[in-house]
Each structure stands twice: as C-alpha cells, then as structure tokens.
Design a protein around this motif. Sequence first.
Motif, PDB file in Angstrom:
ATOM      1  N   LEU A   1       0.833  -1.204   0.000  1.00 47.63           N
ATOM      2  CA  LEU A   1       0.000   0.000   0.000  1.00 47.63           C
ATOM      3  C   LEU A   1       0.870   1.258   0.000  1.00 47.63           C
ATOM      4  CD1 LEU A   1      -2.925   1.163   0.292  1.00 47.63           C
ATOM      5  CD2 LEU A   1      -2.537   1.118   2.759  1.00 47.63           C
ATOM      6  N   PHE A   2       1.880   1.267   0.851  1.00 45.03           N
ATOM      7  CA  PHE A   2       2.766   2.425   0.908  1.00 45.03           C
ATOM      8  C   PHE A   2       3.570   2.573  -0.378  1.00 45.03           C
ATOM      9  CE2 PHE A   2       1.891   2.132   5.427  1.00 45.03           C
ATOM     10  CZ  PHE A   2       1.909   3.466   5.824  1.00 45.03           C
ATOM     11  N   LEU A   3       4.030   1.450  -0.933  1.00 44.57           N
ATOM     12  CA  LEU A   3       4.820   1.519  -2.167  1.00 44.57           C
ATOM     13  C   LEU A   3       4.002   2.086  -3.325  1.00 44.57           C
ATOM     14  CD1 LEU A   3       6.811  -1.846  -1.990  1.00 44.57           C
ATOM     15  CD2 LEU A   3       7.706   0.476  -1.686  1.00 44.57           C
ATOM     16  N   LYS A   4       2.723   1.711  -3.390  1.00 39.97           N
ATOM     17  CA  LYS A   4       1.858   2.233  -4.453  1.00 39.97           C
ATOM     18  C   LYS A   4       1.708   3.747  -4.338  1.00 39.97           C
ATOM     19  CE  LYS A   4      -0.905   1.719  -7.972  1.00 39.97           C
ATOM     20  NZ  LYS A   4      -0.419   1.237  -9.285  1.00 39.97           N
ATOM     21  N   THR A   5       1.702   4.241  -3.109  1.00 45.82           N
ATOM     22  CA  THR A   5       1.562   5.680  -2.909  1.00 45.82           C
ATOM     23  C   THR A   5       2.764   6.450  -3.429  1.00 45.82           C
ATOM     24  OG1 THR A   5       0.313   5.157  -0.899  1.00 45.82           O
ATOM     25  CG2 THR A   5       0.998   7.437  -1.180  1.00 45.82           C
ATOM     26  N   PHE A   6       3.935   5.792  -3.485  1.00 44.33           N
ATOM     27  CA  PHE A   6       5.138   6.466  -3.964  1.00 44.33           C
ATOM     28  C   PHE A   6       5.071   6.815  -5.450  1.00 44.33           C
ATOM     29  CE2 PHE A   6       7.643   4.346  -0.359  1.00 44.33           C
ATOM     30  CZ  PHE A   6       7.455   5.463   0.447  1.00 44.33           C
ATOM     31  N   GLU A   7       4.041   6.339  -6.150  1.00 44.18           N
ATOM     32  CA  GLU A   7       3.861   6.751  -7.540  1.00 44.18           C
ATOM     33  C   GLU A   7       3.491   8.226  -7.632  1.00 44.18           C
ATOM     34  OE1 GLU A   7       1.053   4.265  -9.448  1.00 44.18           O
ATOM     35  OE2 GLU A   7       2.220   2.410  -9.196  1.00 44.18           O
ATOM     36  N   LEU A   8       2.994   8.784  -6.527  1.00 43.90           N
ATOM     37  CA  LEU A   8       2.669  10.204  -6.481  1.00 43.90           C
ATOM     38  C   LEU A   8       3.864  10.985  -5.957  1.00 43.90           C
ATOM     39  CD1 LEU A   8      -0.877  10.019  -4.827  1.00 43.90           C
ATOM     40  CD2 LEU A   8      -0.389  10.390  -7.234  1.00 43.90           C
ATOM     41  N   THR A   9       4.045  12.176  -6.474  1.00 42.66           N
ATOM     42  CA  THR A   9       5.038  13.074  -5.885  1.00 42.66           C
ATOM     43  C   THR A   9       4.479  13.616  -4.568  1.00 42.66           C
ATOM     44  OG1 THR A   9       4.167  15.034  -7.010  1.00 42.66           O
ATOM     45  CG2 THR A   9       5.812  13.702  -8.189  1.00 42.66           C
ATOM     46  N   TRP A  10       5.357  14.231  -3.786  1.00 47.25           N
ATOM     47  CA  TRP A  10       4.897  14.765  -2.500  1.00 47.25           C
ATOM     48  C   TRP A  10       3.811  15.826  -2.698  1.00 47.25           C
ATOM     49  CZ3 TRP A  10       4.571  13.631   2.341  1.00 47.25           C
ATOM     50  CH2 TRP A  10       4.322  14.634   3.284  1.00 47.25           C
ATOM     51  N   ASP A  11       3.973  16.676  -3.687  1.00 46.17           N
ATOM     52  CA  ASP A  11       2.958  17.707  -3.943  1.00 46.17           C
ATOM     53  C   ASP A  11       1.636  17.079  -4.379  1.00 46.17           C
ATOM     54  OD1 ASP A  11       4.736  19.714  -3.301  1.00 46.17           O
ATOM     55  OD2 ASP A  11       5.395  20.016  -5.384  1.00 46.17           O
ATOM     56  N   GLN A  12       1.716  16.035  -5.203  1.00 48.91           N
ATOM     57  CA  GLN A  12       0.489  15.352  -5.615  1.00 48.91           C
ATOM     58  C   GLN A  12      -0.188  14.675  -4.434  1.00 48.91           C
ATOM     59  OE1 GLN A  12       2.157  12.809  -8.659  1.00 48.91           O
ATOM     60  NE2 GLN A  12       1.480  14.167 -10.316  1.00 48.91           N
ATOM     61  N   PHE A  13       0.607  14.051  -3.571  1.00 48.61           N
ATOM     62  CA  PHE A  13       0.057  13.388  -2.386  1.00 48.61           C
ATOM     63  C   PHE A  13      -0.651  14.399  -1.492  1.00 48.61           C
ATOM     64  CE2 PHE A  13       0.487  12.108   2.061  1.00 48.61           C
ATOM     65  CZ  PHE A  13      -0.086  10.844   2.042  1.00 48.61           C
ATOM     66  N   ILE A  14      -0.002  15.527  -1.222  1.00 51.32           N
ATOM     67  CA  ILE A  14      -0.618  16.560  -0.391  1.00 51.32           C
ATOM     68  C   ILE A  14      -1.876  17.102  -1.055  1.00 51.32           C
ATOM     69  CG2 ILE A  14      -0.295  18.859   0.584  1.00 51.32           C
ATOM     70  CD1 ILE A  14       1.164  16.666   2.072  1.00 51.32           C
ATOM     71  N   GLY A  15      -1.830  17.261  -2.381  1.00 54.02           N
ATOM     72  CA  GLY A  15      -2.994  17.753  -3.096  1.00 54.02           C
ATOM     73  C   GLY A  15      -4.185  16.813  -2.980  1.00 54.02           C
ATOM     74  N   VAL A  16      -3.905  15.504  -2.979  1.00 55.05           N
ATOM     75  CA  VAL A  16      -4.986  14.521  -2.874  1.00 55.05           C
ATOM     76  C   VAL A  16      -5.589  14.530  -1.478  1.00 55.05           C
ATOM     77  CG1 VAL A  16      -5.518  12.054  -2.890  1.00 55.05           C
ATOM     78  CG2 VAL A  16      -4.124  13.037  -4.716  1.00 55.05           C
TER      79      VAL A  16
ATOM     80  N   THR B   1      -4.875   4.800  -2.861  1.00 55.03           N
ATOM     81  CA  THR B   1      -3.917   4.342  -1.851  1.00 55.03           C
ATOM     82  C   THR B   1      -3.457   5.500  -0.964  1.00 55.03           C
ATOM     83  OG1 THR B   1      -2.119   4.594  -3.468  1.00 55.03           O
ATOM     84  CG2 THR B   1      -3.094   2.406  -3.228  1.00 55.03           C
ATOM     85  N   ALA B   2      -3.404   6.720  -1.491  1.00 57.78           N
ATOM     86  CA  ALA B   2      -3.030   7.873  -0.674  1.00 57.78           C
ATOM     87  C   ALA B   2      -4.057   8.094   0.438  1.00 57.78           C
ATOM     88  CB  ALA B   2      -2.907   9.119  -1.540  1.00 57.78           C
ATOM     89  N   ILE B   3      -5.332   8.007   0.090  1.00 61.33           N
ATOM     90  CA  ILE B   3      -6.383   8.145   1.106  1.00 61.33           C
ATOM     91  C   ILE B   3      -6.306   6.994   2.100  1.00 61.33           C
ATOM     92  CG2 ILE B   3      -8.867   8.327   1.471  1.00 61.33           C
ATOM     93  CD1 ILE B   3      -9.095   9.348  -1.424  1.00 61.33           C
ATOM     94  N   ALA B   4      -6.046   5.795   1.592  1.00 58.40           N
ATOM     95  CA  ALA B   4      -5.949   4.631   2.471  1.00 58.40           C
ATOM     96  C   ALA B   4      -4.778   4.760   3.436  1.00 58.40           C
ATOM     97  CB  ALA B   4      -5.812   3.361   1.632  1.00 58.40           C
ATOM     98  N   VAL B   5      -3.659   5.299   2.965  1.00 59.81           N
ATOM     99  CA  VAL B   5      -2.490   5.478   3.832  1.00 59.81           C
ATOM    100  C   VAL B   5      -2.806   6.466   4.956  1.00 59.81           C
ATOM    101  CG1 VAL B   5      -0.183   6.505   3.907  1.00 59.81           C
ATOM    102  CG2 VAL B   5      -0.727   4.801   2.179  1.00 59.81           C
ATOM    103  N   VAL B   6      -3.485   7.550   4.614  1.00 62.82           N
ATOM    104  CA  VAL B   6      -3.853   8.527   5.646  1.00 62.82           C
ATOM    105  C   VAL B   6      -4.759   7.876   6.687  1.00 62.82           C
ATOM    106  CG1 VAL B   6      -5.117  10.659   6.082  1.00 62.82           C
ATOM    107  CG2 VAL B   6      -3.569  10.501   4.137  1.00 62.82           C
ATOM    108  N   MET B   7      -5.731   7.075   6.246  1.00 65.56           N
ATOM    109  CA  MET B   7      -6.610   6.385   7.180  1.00 65.56           C
ATOM    110  C   MET B   7      -5.826   5.401   8.045  1.00 65.56           C
ATOM    111  SD  MET B   7     -10.159   5.553   5.163  1.00 65.56           S
ATOM    112  CE  MET B   7     -10.869   5.012   6.723  1.00 65.56           C
ATOM    113  N   LEU B   8      -4.888   4.697   7.425  1.00 65.15           N
ATOM    114  CA  LEU B   8      -4.094   3.716   8.156  1.00 65.15           C
ATOM    115  C   LEU B   8      -3.244   4.383   9.231  1.00 65.15           C
ATOM    116  CD1 LEU B   8      -2.950   0.850   8.535  1.00 65.15           C
ATOM    117  CD2 LEU B   8      -1.310   1.371   6.715  1.00 65.15           C
ATOM    118  N   VAL B   9      -2.551   5.448   8.862  1.00 64.60           N
ATOM    119  CA  VAL B   9      -1.672   6.133   9.817  1.00 64.60           C
ATOM    120  C   VAL B   9      -2.495   6.762  10.944  1.00 64.60           C
ATOM    121  CG1 VAL B   9      -0.045   8.036  10.097  1.00 64.60           C
ATOM    122  CG2 VAL B   9       0.128   6.531   8.112  1.00 64.60           C
ATOM    123  N   ALA B  10      -3.598   7.417  10.595  1.00 62.52           N
ATOM    124  CA  ALA B  10      -4.437   8.047  11.623  1.00 62.52           C
ATOM    125  C   ALA B  10      -5.031   7.001  12.563  1.00 62.52           C
ATOM    126  CB  ALA B  10      -5.547   8.858  10.957  1.00 62.52           C
TER     127      ALA B  10
END
Length: 284
Positions: A42-57, A253-262
């Motif tokens: 799940l985390f590896l899939k999120t790395f397809e986004l840049t940091w700015d894209q991740f924050i934007g999502v 996966t970005a949304i899922a990572v945020v849910m997982l960490v929170a």
Amino acid sequence: MTSLSVVRSRAAPKTVIPGFGITFGLTLAWLSLIVLIPLAGLFLKTFELTWDQFIGVVLSTRVLNALKISFGLSLVAAAINTVFGFAVVWALTRYEFPGRRIFDAIVDIPFALPTAVAGIALTTLYAPNGWLGAPLQAIGIKVAYTPLGILIAMIFIGLPFVVRTVQPVLIDLETELEEAAASLGANRWQVITKVVVPTLIPALLTGFALAFARAVGEYGSIIFIAGNLPNVSEIAPLLIIIRLEEFHYADATAIAVVMLVASFILLFIINGLQRWSEKRSAAF
C-alpha cells in the motif's frame, strides 16, 4: 552439579513452550504474509505520487470532509457504545430477568448479520417513510441520508465489541468488593464509580478501540443509509472505492495510507491509556 553447569542453566533457561522457534517463525511468517506485506505494498503504491500530488490529494476538500466524517463519527459512536455497552453488560450480568439469554444472544446479531442486510434494514427503518423515520421526520429530525444515519449505523455494528469485551471481566469481578464498599457506607452510585468502573477501565478502553476500528473501516452497512453526498455524508472508504472505479489507484492508496496512519496513531494512544490504567489498577 559443577558451578559451570549451574551458570549455563541460569543463563539459558528452558522455555515451558516446546518448539518456540518453530511457532515464532510461523507466526512471524504468517503475520508478514497477511498483514505486513499488503501494508508495505500500500505504501509503495503511494510512492507513484510526488509529494505535492500526495498533499494535493489528501488535503482536497472532498477527501478532508470524508475523513472528518469517518473518524469523527467513529469516535462519537465508539464513545456512545462504551457508555451504553457498559449499561447492557451490567444488566446482563448483574440481574436475572425473563428472556435474559435471548437479549444476550441479540447482542451478537451485528456480528453474524451481513453488512449489506444491516444497511438495508436500517435504511428501511429510518427512511422518511419508515417506521421510525416518519415520526422523526414529523418533528424535524432526518436520519437517513445524513451524518446522523451514519452514526446510527456505526453504533449498530460497534456495540457487540464493547459488550463482549467487558462482559467476561465484569463476570469475573468479585461481588465481595461491591458488598464491602456497601457495608462501609457507599451508595450504589459510589460503588459503581469507585469500585466497578476503575476495574473495568482497561476492558472499556479495549472495547472502545475495537468499536472505533470497526466503525472507521465499515462500508456495507453505511453506504445505504448515508446517501453518499460528497462533502455531506460521504465516508472515506466509499471515496476510496470511487477512486478505484475511476482508475486513480494512487489517489485511492493515498487516502488509504492517511486512514491507516491516523487509525494506528489513535489506537496506539488508546492502547497506551489502557496499559496506564492497568498499571494504575495493579498499583492500588
């Protein structure tokens, strides 16, 4: 026995569990396959986004509102279940009344009931023309297709976790402690708040954590009654499904990572409070 053998026996005591190395290895391998590797993917899939894209999502208005609804209502539902779950446990363990076994079995219904069936049942009941929805609508309270409906669904599916976690602890609690407190002049409320509740705090926190975790990840029983209106009654798990259907896998996966960490942070805090309460109870 020589002194050298005594030192060796003290340095390397034999475990009481035979085959510890094998069982520990199987446990670690199984947890890795079932839990750690999927989460790592799940985390590896999120790395397809840049940091700015991740924050934007994750900071988009729709995602933030969905996360607020999921986590906020889950916390409220878990708190409500903790209070009323304790009341249910108290009635089932401290009193004898006709049909007690039936009511005890009813508590487990949300465990066995398919989530879709639960969602349809709640929607039918609380719809504007439903048995409870119609009279509530008449006094200006709308349940279905609102956050209130989501809260009710979360309470429905989370109650058994509190009841089944606290019930065995209350059953094992010695009634002599309550009788001793009463003999010293404590009234019923003081016995509950000063004797019973402090002993049950670790179990109550565990039930709270389980009910919260179930509510955060719940999907099937909520989507029917929620109405799924963006920024109003849309939960985060549904938004993840929507992003997957749109083939935006990295966004999902970005949304899922945020849910997982929170979720992990909140559960870590709850477990810390649970351990603190257990140590405090042991100290007294």
